[in-house]
Design a protein around this motif. Structure first.
Motif, PDB file in Angstrom:
ATOM      1  N   ALA A 146       0.692  -1.249   0.096  1.00  0.00           N
ATOM      2  CA  ALA A 146      -0.127   0.059   0.142  1.00  0.00           C
ATOM      3  C   ALA A 146       0.953   1.193  -0.176  1.00  0.00           C
ATOM      4  O   ALA A 146       0.626   2.421  -0.587  1.00  0.00           O
ATOM      5  N   GLY A 147       2.065   1.119   0.491  1.00  0.00           N
ATOM      6  CA  GLY A 147       2.862   2.306   0.476  1.00  0.00           C
ATOM      7  C   GLY A 147       4.187   2.091  -0.326  1.00  0.00           C
ATOM      8  O   GLY A 147       4.071   1.545  -1.563  1.00  0.00           O
ATOM      9  N   PHE A 148       5.272   2.626  -0.057  1.00  0.00           N
ATOM     10  CA  PHE A 148       6.561   2.419  -1.085  1.00  0.00           C
ATOM     11  C   PHE A 148       7.830   2.159  -0.256  1.00  0.00           C
ATOM     12  O   PHE A 148       7.735   2.312   1.215  1.00  0.00           O
ATOM     13  N   ARG A 149       8.830   1.756  -0.758  1.00  0.00           N
ATOM     14  CA  ARG A 149      10.230   1.563  -0.102  1.00  0.00           C
ATOM     15  C   ARG A 149      11.141   2.882  -0.315  1.00  0.00           C
ATOM     16  O   ARG A 149      11.091   3.123  -1.604  1.00  0.00           O
ATOM     17  N   VAL A 150      11.940   3.331   0.876  1.00  0.00           N
ATOM     18  CA  VAL A 150      12.992   4.087   0.304  1.00  0.00           C
ATOM     19  C   VAL A 150      14.333   3.495   0.905  1.00  0.00           C
ATOM     20  O   VAL A 150      14.382   3.101   2.251  1.00  0.00           O
ATOM     21  N   ARG A 151      15.286   3.424  -0.106  1.00  0.00           N
ATOM     22  CA  ARG A 151      16.507   3.091   0.501  1.00  0.00           C
ATOM     23  C   ARG A 151      17.608   4.378   0.462  1.00  0.00           C
ATOM     24  O   ARG A 151      17.439   5.067  -0.536  1.00  0.00           O
ATOM     25  N   CYS A 152      18.294   4.387   1.569  1.00  0.00           N
ATOM     26  CA  CYS A 152      19.277   5.684   1.418  1.00  0.00           C
ATOM     27  C   CYS A 152      20.620   5.299   1.874  1.00  0.00           C
ATOM     28  O   CYS A 152      20.741   4.263   2.515  1.00  0.00           O
ATOM     29  N   ASP A 153      21.515   6.156   1.443  1.00  0.00           N
ATOM     30  CA  ASP A 153      23.028   5.885   2.118  1.00  0.00           C
ATOM     31  C   ASP A 153      22.946   6.685   3.413  1.00  0.00           C
ATOM     32  O   ASP A 153      22.939   7.761   3.743  1.00  0.00           O
ATOM     33  N   PRO A 154      23.424   5.546   4.340  1.00  0.00           N
ATOM     34  CA  PRO A 154      23.569   6.145   5.833  1.00  0.00           C
ATOM     35  C   PRO A 154      24.418   7.051   6.111  1.00  0.00           C
ATOM     36  O   PRO A 154      24.436   8.189   6.917  1.00  0.00           O
ATOM     37  N   ALA A 155      25.555   7.337   5.193  1.00  0.00           N
ATOM     38  CA  ALA A 155      26.560   8.139   5.203  1.00  0.00           C
ATOM     39  C   ALA A 155      26.108   9.486   4.909  1.00  0.00           C
ATOM     40  O   ALA A 155      26.501  10.602   5.637  1.00  0.00           O
ATOM     41  N   ARG A 156      25.025   9.611   4.056  1.00  0.00           N
ATOM     42  CA  ARG A 156      24.659  10.926   3.685  1.00  0.00           C
ATOM     43  C   ARG A 156      23.247  11.358   4.342  1.00  0.00           C
ATOM     44  O   ARG A 156      22.851  12.654   4.291  1.00  0.00           O
ATOM     45  N   LEU A 157      22.532  10.485   4.783  1.00  0.00           N
ATOM     46  CA  LEU A 157      21.070  10.713   5.046  1.00  0.00           C
ATOM     47  C   LEU A 157      20.780   9.778   6.117  1.00  0.00           C
ATOM     48  O   LEU A 157      20.758   8.474   6.062  1.00  0.00           O
ATOM     49  N   ASP A 158      20.291  10.245   7.606  1.00  0.00           N
ATOM     50  CA  ASP A 158      20.291   9.390   8.433  1.00  0.00           C
ATOM     51  C   ASP A 158      18.659   9.363   8.747  1.00  0.00           C
ATOM     52  O   ASP A 158      17.989  10.167   8.225  1.00  0.00           O
ATOM     53  N   GLY A 159      18.069   8.714   9.613  1.00  0.00           N
ATOM     54  CA  GLY A 159      16.746   8.334   9.755  1.00  0.00           C
ATOM     55  C   GLY A 159      15.937   9.381  10.118  1.00  0.00           C
ATOM     56  O   GLY A 159      14.820   9.944   9.471  1.00  0.00           O
ATOM     57  N   ALA A 160      16.593  10.241  11.012  1.00  0.00           N
ATOM     58  CA  ALA A 160      15.783  11.466  11.449  1.00  0.00           C
ATOM     59  C   ALA A 160      15.588  12.626  10.510  1.00  0.00           C
ATOM     60  O   ALA A 160      14.533  13.129  10.353  1.00  0.00           O
ATOM     61  N   THR A 161      16.718  12.754   9.511  1.00  0.00           N
ATOM     62  CA  THR A 161      16.631  13.514   8.407  1.00  0.00           C
ATOM     63  C   THR A 161      15.486  13.184   7.495  1.00  0.00           C
ATOM     64  O   THR A 161      14.843  14.087   6.907  1.00  0.00           O
ATOM     65  N   LEU A 162      15.463  11.900   7.285  1.00  0.00           N
ATOM     66  CA  LEU A 162      14.480  11.400   6.289  1.00  0.00           C
ATOM     67  C   LEU A 162      13.188  11.582   6.718  1.00  0.00           C
ATOM     68  O   LEU A 162      12.170  12.261   6.173  1.00  0.00           O
ATOM     69  N   ALA A 163      12.939  11.198   8.042  1.00  0.00           N
ATOM     70  CA  ALA A 163      11.450  11.635   8.708  1.00  0.00           C
ATOM     71  C   ALA A 163      11.014  12.607   8.818  1.00  0.00           C
ATOM     72  O   ALA A 163       9.858  12.953   8.313  1.00  0.00           O
ATOM     73  N   ALA A 164      12.085  13.943   8.761  1.00  0.00           N
ATOM     74  CA  ALA A 164      11.741  15.148   8.817  1.00  0.00           C
ATOM     75  C   ALA A 164      11.232  15.714   7.489  1.00  0.00           C
ATOM     76  O   ALA A 164      10.334  16.208   7.034  1.00  0.00           O
ATOM     77  N   ARG A 165      12.123  15.324   6.590  1.00  0.00           N
ATOM     78  CA  ARG A 165      11.927  15.507   5.117  1.00  0.00           C
ATOM     79  C   ARG A 165      10.409  15.034   4.644  1.00  0.00           C
ATOM     80  O   ARG A 165       9.735  15.730   4.045  1.00  0.00           O
ATOM     81  N   CYS A 166       9.918  13.841   5.110  1.00  0.00           N
ATOM     82  CA  CYS A 166       8.793  13.231   4.976  1.00  0.00           C
ATOM     83  C   CYS A 166       7.604  14.170   5.518  1.00  0.00           C
ATOM     84  O   CYS A 166       6.425  14.299   5.028  1.00  0.00           O
TER      85      CYS A 166
END
Lengths: 380, 380, 309
Positions: free
Chosen positions: C259-279
């Motif tokens: 029902a949603g989607f998957r996001v993969r990121c490079d931990p060196a450039r983007l951490d979980g908190a930043t991703l969550a904030a961006r969302c």
């Protein structure tokens, strides 16, 4: 080839046939019913030819002629012509097959020794009936003419002092094997050939197409079972059913239709076996060129239709035009009809039917081999 | 709602279904072949292949007399194209073997003393033996041979009397088919048979196909009524069928020299009724069959048997037992064959053919009604 | 000891269409090998070649040490095969189906009866021996098909999408039966759509357009092809969010999942908190769930990147 493999296929096929509630009655009883229906339906018997008479003379001589015309039952009177000026009308309406006109002055002319012409109109729509009716009318008048001529000549000759009476040419015709020309006697063997073809060819073709549709064919092909084992195992029950159907057909046809069994049953069954080889081979071949049961049915239908109609079962094969003769040469139905008629009606043996047996064997092995090859190819 | 408005909507909805159906038919090359190509192919093959005509029939001559008289008798058979001498056995007992091997189909036996008997003014018998196991062929052979021998008898008798005309002679006129050609008899039957089978098969698949694909449910979610669906499916195929009938009739007339003695209007109306009946029969089968497979088989079988056996195409319906006559009266093929022969060969009009029109009309209405009703049953 | 399956440069052409081209891999004895790919990627073609149903047009393949092109009959004796669709005779009972296929493998009489007894015991079908297979639910039909494929104790088992359309509980039981056989020394070659099923495999190969695009253990593939973190995202404004994240620096891939989607990121450039904030900038109601990369992610990466074996 392993016996376990072949046996397993046969056992499985018999189980499936036994389980299908519609199939078994269809394989055994349907042919029985069809044979009975067809045996009665397919009749060329010319029981009677309807004749309408127009007597313009209305004399003792013309009335005697009209009476004698219908005396032996060949011609069936349907009453006088309503309008003698238009004798075709009775034929147009379909009320009569033949119209006979006795001209005015018939008695007078006969007495005076003047030639009399009797008009006979025959509906030629159906050539068999047309030919029969015109020969019969001609024969009737010929016989009367010969009688008159003999009387007259005898009188003439005795007056001149001749001793010799007038000769006649008599033709005794005899129909061998079927003296009373009953249609059933030559049609029923043809019907049996047709039914065998319908049942075994369609059965085999659809049986394999069904396995292809279900995906079971693929499942079977990953086992070490050989294509030949599968094919033999699949067709064996149909060969059995076919033989059973022939027994049923023989019993019914001799009991209901008085078809004689003059020859050896061995010839009949040997011929049947070879024929079944061809029909199941044909079914297999059809299954290799079709991808579904529906296709198999349609292809089968349009292969069998000409095979039946051009088999000599209804109409003679020999006079088909040259470009159609190849169909007759390779048509197993034709050879089987000849074997059945030969063995049952003429007491023909293996020697007499050498050509037919040879042709059936050749066709059967060729089509079986071709379908096994095609069957393998389709898997590769 | 006003009546004209309702009618208009009916026409619009029927038209929409018809347009969709026509697109299907035209887009599917198989349907087009089935409708236009195959009928012509079948007509040509069967028209040439199914024939009672016999020519160059191999006969045996057993001439035990060996006199100019006996040779003259043999010549009377072989001057035409009907017979060729294929064997000259010395012993009449040989004939049976020749029949069994199918070397000859008939034999003329002139017994020793034939010329002597004739010269002495007695009955001079000759024997005509015919292989009766081949049915129709045998009847033609018998008819032709006895006609030829009878003519020879007349000729000889006339010679005896010094060339005087026979006192009583038949003037036989064959109406409608003077040359007694089989094609003239068979082609109308073939046309009916082919149009029937193809007509039923064309529509037998359509509803079953939509049902399998689930399109039908979609269609029934719209305000389109049952009758509208039925008619919408019928009309395009009717147009296709008429085209096909035209093609087949044109071929029949061009290739087989079929006459058209009656009115084109009568023929057209009869054809329209027959086609509508056949197509509606297919729709009925389709609506109750459930699957394409059952529909194909039921369609083929329900048109094949009545089309060939109960139509009078080959076997006269009048000769059948009551039960089969009744069965034949249900199906439209018999009326159409009768109608075709009437219009084409005899030039009949409505007055002579009203019975056929009645039969065709009743079947057509019944089939449309049944198809519409059968439709509801499936969805309920 | 040779490999159970060895495939080298294998290809199959149908006219101009290359269903399989230049595929090379080996499967060790006792291994569960998963063969993954979208519909039409060449999975079934490969399996049909390996089972001796289809001749290869290029390369060679040996199964149980036998060349499939030269000795397909020998191969057939050593393998069991379960096709994509249920393909036993629906009108025959379980026992009758086993009886027929047992005969096809050359067993008869008492030996055959013993095998049938054993296999219905093993697969838990004893009570259903005399039921017509068409009357069984899909899960049990699959089990009958498995029993059928195992009847002759094959060294190798080919399963072509064996659990498609089967409920999760039946799937688990089915896989348990398969694993029991593997413990007894069988090799399994299995194609599947289900990535969780593939996780159980010793190694997996991924097919893209007829080529083998990736090959390795699930862990290796994840490590190599989808390193870094992976999140599952659910949002009512999915399309908008997906587009925004795809353009964000440090995001490696975005692909729809359930029902949603998957996001993969490079931990060196983007951490979980930043991703969550961006969302949350785009959809304050977006739900994020952290996790590790799955084979599904691998598959998407392979399809997107053409893959490296």
């Amino acid at each position: 080839m392993t016996r376990a493999g072949l046996g397993a296929v046969v056992r499985k096929e018999l189980r499936q046939i036994g389980r299908d509630r519609r199939l078994l009655p269809m394989l055994i009883f349907a042919p029985l019913v069809q044979l009975m229906v067809f045996g009665h339906a397919v009749s060329f018997d010319i029981d009677n030819v309807d004749v309408a008479v127009c007597d313009l003379d209305d004399s003792a001589a013309s009335r005697t002629l009209a009476r004698r015309l219908v005396a032996d039952g060949t011609f069936q009177p349907v009453g006088p012509l309503p309008d003698c000026t238009r004798p075709e009308q009775a034929l147009l309406d379909g009320r009569a097959d033949v119209a006979v006109l006795f001209p005015a002055g018939l008695e007078r002319d006969l007495a005076a020794g003047r030639p009399v012409e009797v008009q006979v109109l025959v509906d030629g729509t159906n050539p068999t009936i047309g030919r029969f009716a015109s020969v019969a009318a001609q024969a009737f008048l010929d016989a009367r003419a010969a009688e008159l001529q003999r009387e007259r000549l005898a009188g003439l000759r005795s007056a001149q002092g001749f001793e010799r009476p007038v000769p006649t040419l008599t033709v005794q015709s005899r129909l061998f094997y079927n003296p009373r020309m009953q249609s059933a006697i030559f049609m029923v063997p043809g019907v049996a050939a047709m039914l065998l073809l319908l049942i075994t060819t369609v059965g085999t073709a659809m049986g394999i197409a069904r396995e292809r549709e279900l995906g079971t064919l693929e499942q079977v092909m990953v086992t070490p079972l050989r294509p030949a084992e599968l094919i033999l195992g699949k067709v064996a029950p149909f060969v059995l059913v076919g033989l059973l159907d022939v027994v049923v057909a023989l019993v019914v046809s001799s009991w209901m239709f008085d078809v004689p069994i003059r020859g050896s049953l061995l010839v009949v069954f040997a011929g049947t076996l070879l024929y079944l080889l061809s029909t199941v081979g044909l079914g297999l071949f059809i299954s290799t060129v079709s991808s579904s049961q529906q296709q198999a049915f349609m292809v089968g239908f349009f292969v069998m239709m000409p095979a039946i109609l051009l088999s000599g079962f209804m109409t003679p094969v020999e006079n088909m035009p040259d470009w159609l003769q190849p169909i007759a040469w390779v048509n197993p139905v034709r050879y089987y009809v000849e074997v059945l008629r030969g063995a049952l009606l003429k007491a023909a043996g293996f020697r007499d039917l050498g050509l037919q047996f040879g042709a059936l064997a050749a066709f059967g092995t060729t089509i079986l081999a071709a379908s096994i090859v095609r069957f393998r190819k389709r898997l590769a | 709602m006003s009546a004209p408005g309702r009618l208009r909507r009916f026409a619009i909805r029927t038209g929409a279904v018809a347009a969709k159906e026509a697109t299907h038919a035209v887009r599917d090359p198989r349907t087009l072949y089935l409708a236009l190509g195959m009928p012509v192919v079948l007509l040509v093959i069967f028209g040439f292949g199914i024939s009672f005509d016999v020519e160059d029939v191999p006969i045996a001559v057993v001439d035990q007399d060996r006199t100019p008289d006996s040779r003259a008798l043999e010549r009377s058979l072989t001057t035409g194209h009907e017979f060729v001498v294929a064997a000259r056995p010395d012993d009449p007992a040989e004939v049976d073997r020749l029949f069994r091997e199918r070397t000859v189909s008939a034999a003329l036996v002139v017994p020793r003393g034939f010329a002597r008997e004739w010269a002495a003014g007695r009955r001079a018998p000759v024997q005509l033996l015919v292989d009766g196991s081949d049915g129709v062929g045998a009847q033609s052979v018998l008819g032709n041979a006895s006609a030829a021998l009878r003519a020879e008898g007349r000729r000889r008798l006339a010679a005896e009397t010094g060339g005087a005309a026979a006192p009583l002679a038949a003037e036989v006129r064959l109406l409608f088919n003077p040359a007694l050609r089989s094609a003239v008899f068979f082609v109308p039957g073939l046309i009916a048979y082919i149009l029937y089978i193809v007509g039923v098969l064309l529509t037998a698949l359509t509803i079953a196909r939509e049902q399998e694909r689930g399109n039908l449910e979609q269609l029934f979610a719209t305000p389109v009524g049952r009758l509208e669906v039925m008619l919408g499916k019928l009309l395009p195929y009717l147009a296709l069928g008429l085209l096909q009938a035209l093609l087949v009739l044109a071929f029949g007339m061009a290739v087989f020299e079929m006459p058209l003695r009656g009115s084109l209007g009568v023929l057209g109306l009869g054809t329209l009724l027959f086609l509508a009946g056949a197509l509606a029969q297919g729709l009925f089968i389709s609506s109750v069959a459930g699957s394409q497979q059952v529909a194909t088989q039921a369609g083929a079988l329900s048109s094949l048997l009545p089309g060939v056996l109960l139509s009078g195409f080959v076997f006269p319906v009048e000769n059948m037992p009551l039960l089969l006559r009744a069965l034949a009266s249900v199906f439209p093929a018999r009326y159409y064959v009768d109608l075709l022969r009437g219009v084409m060969l005899r030039g009949n009009g409505f007055d002579a053919l009203w019975g056929d029109f009645l039969g065709l009309g009743v079947f057509c209405l019944a089939a449309v009604a049944l198809a519409t009703l059968g439709f509801r049953r499936r969805l309920a | 000891m040779t490999d159970a399956i060895a495939v080298e440069g294998l290809g199959r052409r149908f006219g101009a269409f290359h269903a399989v081209r230049d595929v090379t891999f080996t499967v060790a004895r006792g291994e569960i090998f998963g063969y993954l790919g979208a519909n039409g990627a060449g999975k079934s073609t490969t399996i049909r070649i390996l089972c001796g149903l289809l001749a290869p047009t290029a390369g060679r393949a040996t199964v149980a040490g036998l060349d499939v092109a030269a000795d397909p009959e020998g191969v057939k004796r050593r393998i069991g095969y379960m096709s994509q669709r249920f393909s036993l005779y629906p009108d025959l009972t379980v026992a009758e189906n086993l009886d027929f296929f047992g005969g096809a493998y050359g067993f008869s009489g008492r030996a055959l009866r013993r095998r049938i007894d054993a296999i219905v015991e093993e697969t838990g079908l004893r009570a259903l021996r005399d039921s017509a297979t068409q009357s069984l639910p899909a899960g049990l039909q699959q089990r009958v098909a498995l029993a059928n494929a195992l009847l002759h104790d094959p060294e190798l088992l080919f399963l072509d999408e064996p659990t498609a359309g089967v409920d999760p509980a039946s799937r688990r039981e089915f896989l348990a039966l398969v694993r029991r056989r593997v413990r007894r020394g069988a090799t399994v070659f299995l194609t599947t759509h289900y990535m969780d099923e593939a996780e159980y495999c010793g190694r997996v190969g991924m097919m893209v357009d007829g080529r083998l695009a990736a090959l390795g253990t699930p862990a290796e593939l994840k490590q190599r092809l989808v390193p870094g973190d992976a999140w599952s995202v659910r949002s009512a404004r999915r399309a908008e969010l997906q587009a925004a994240l795809a353009a964000t620096d440090g995001v490696r891939a975005v692909h729809p999942h359930g029902a949603g989607f998957r996001v993969r990121c490079d931990p060196a450039r983007l951490d979980g908190a930043t991703l969550a904030a961006r969302c949350r900038e785009i959809d304050p109601a977006a739900e994020l769930e952290p996790g590790t990369a799955t084979l599904d992610d691998v598959f998407h990466a392979v399809v997107a990147g053409g893959g490296v074996a």
